[in-house]
Design a protein around this motif. Structure first.
Motif, mmCIF file in Angstrom:
data_model
loop_
_atom_site.group_PDB
_atom_site.id
_atom_site.type_symbol
_atom_site.label_atom_id
_atom_site.label_comp_id
_atom_site.label_asym_id
_atom_site.label_seq_id
_atom_site.Cartn_x
_atom_site.Cartn_y
_atom_site.Cartn_z
ATOM 1 N N GLY A 60 10.904 -0.968 -6.268
ATOM 2 C CA GLY A 60 9.590 -0.335 -6.227
ATOM 3 C C GLY A 60 8.487 -1.129 -5.580
ATOM 4 N N MET A 61 8.790 -2.291 -5.027
ATOM 5 C CA MET A 61 7.762 -3.056 -4.317
ATOM 6 C C MET A 61 7.325 -2.286 -3.076
ATOM 7 S SD MET A 61 9.146 -6.985 -4.461
ATOM 8 C CE MET A 61 7.561 -7.672 -3.953
ATOM 9 N N THR A 62 6.044 -2.384 -2.726
ATOM 10 C CA THR A 62 5.511 -1.737 -1.525
ATOM 11 C C THR A 62 4.518 -2.668 -0.853
ATOM 12 O OG1 THR A 62 3.619 -0.702 -2.632
ATOM 13 C CG2 THR A 62 5.702 0.542 -2.635
ATOM 14 N N SER A 63 4.306 -2.447 0.422
ATOM 15 C CA SER A 63 3.312 -3.243 1.132
ATOM 16 C C SER A 63 1.911 -2.959 0.600
ATOM 17 C CB SER A 63 3.375 -2.961 2.634
ATOM 18 O OG SER A 63 3.187 -1.583 2.901
ATOM 19 N N ARG A 64 1.672 -1.732 0.167
ATOM 20 C CA ARG A 64 0.348 -1.356 -0.357
ATOM 21 C C ARG A 64 0.040 -2.057 -1.669
ATOM 22 N NH1 ARG A 64 0.191 4.589 -2.197
ATOM 23 N NH2 ARG A 64 1.429 3.592 -3.829
ATOM 24 N N ASP A 65 1.040 -2.162 -2.558
ATOM 25 C CA ASP A 65 0.800 -2.706 -3.891
ATOM 26 C C ASP A 65 1.059 -4.200 -3.992
ATOM 27 O OD1 ASP A 65 0.176 -0.154 -4.860
ATOM 28 O OD2 ASP A 65 2.273 0.267 -5.367
ATOM 29 N N ASN A 66 1.945 -4.742 -3.155
ATOM 30 C CA ASN A 66 2.384 -6.120 -3.364
ATOM 31 C C ASN A 66 1.917 -7.109 -2.311
ATOM 32 O OD1 ASN A 66 4.759 -4.234 -4.582
ATOM 33 N ND2 ASN A 66 4.542 -6.097 -5.806
ATOM 34 N N PHE A 105 4.758 -10.872 -7.048
ATOM 35 C CA PHE A 105 5.951 -10.473 -7.789
ATOM 36 C C PHE A 105 5.592 -10.327 -9.265
ATOM 37 C CE2 PHE A 105 7.255 -12.753 -4.035
ATOM 38 C CZ PHE A 105 8.336 -12.035 -3.552
ATOM 39 N N ASP A 106 6.144 -9.300 -9.928
ATOM 40 C CA ASP A 106 5.727 -8.983 -11.290
ATOM 41 C C ASP A 106 6.463 -9.760 -12.368
ATOM 42 O OD1 ASP A 106 8.221 -7.763 -11.428
ATOM 43 O OD2 ASP A 106 7.445 -5.719 -11.602
ATOM 44 N N GLY A 107 7.499 -10.521 -12.023
ATOM 45 C CA GLY A 107 8.232 -11.292 -13.013
ATOM 46 C C GLY A 107 9.192 -10.472 -13.841
#
Length: 211
Positions: free
Chosen positions: A50-56, A68-70
């Motif tokens: 679910g990683m995205t350029s917009r959010d991460n 990174f959310d861990g």
């Protein structure tokens, strides 16, 4: 070759002698599916879970970084032979800013998942200080842990180095730990190389923070 890079420029630069740079992910070149490798080997890092350029993609130490959310975020940079470390010398360097002040396990920053290949491979990461493991097989490994706290929510530059069978860790330009001369391990396997991945190992975890 003359190169000048100043802190106020908020940028980075590199020189790739004889294609010896096997991977360089500055997190500044990306698309909707991942980040580009700026080395000549094009080891593209694919967003996972679910990683995205917009959010991460966020502000980094220089330019942009990746957050990174861990929990389950990581990059898969593939299993190209260009990423094999074998028994040779290597240096892996990273800017990291951990959001966690103390990990209960070893948070991996780069690994080729040795737990999935009878413990042949490597893991470079942090606990509250930098940590390195290189392993040729179960029980045939070298571990090294530094002493500098790198989980204080500030940026740190960490280098993991093998030179003629001696393993070292550097933090912010200073040597933090060294193994001395040891018989070098063959740490090439067939697994994919991952950034911020827990390596399917019960004593490891995902990295939480910015790279």
């Amino acid at each position: 070759v003359n190169v000048t890079v100043l802190d106020p420029l908020n940028t980075s630069a590199f020189i790739d002698w004889n294609h010896s740079l096997k991977g360089y992910w500055p997190m500044e070149s990306y698309n909707d599916t991942g980040v580009y490798d700026n080395s000549t080997y094009e080891n593209f890092g694919t967003f996972q879970n679910g990683m995205t350029s917009r959010d991460n993609i966020v502000s980094g130490k220089y330019g942009t970084g990746l957050e990174f959310d861990g929990s389950d975020d990581y990059l898969d940079v593939g299993n190209s032979g260009s990423l094999d470390l074998g028994t040779g010398d290597f240096t892996f360097m990273v800017w990291e800013k951990s959001h966690t002040t103390l990990y209960s396990k070893k948070a991996m920053i780069l690994t080729n998942n040795p737990a999935s290949e009878s413990w042949k491979g490597y893991g470079f990461g942090i606990i509250n200080s930098p940590y390195l493991i290189v392993s040729q097989s179960t029980g045939n490994n070298i571990t090294l842990q530094g002493t500098t706290d790198v989980t204080d929510n500030t940026w740190h530059h960490i280098a993991y180095v093998c030179r003629s069978g001696a393993y070292s860790i550097y933090v912010d330009g200073e040597e933090d730990a060294s193994s001395g001369g040891i018989a070098v391990k063959n740490i090439t396997n067939t697994q994919h190389t991952m950034i911020a991945y827990d390596g399917h190992c019960s004593s490891w975890c995902y990295f939480e923070g910015l790279l």
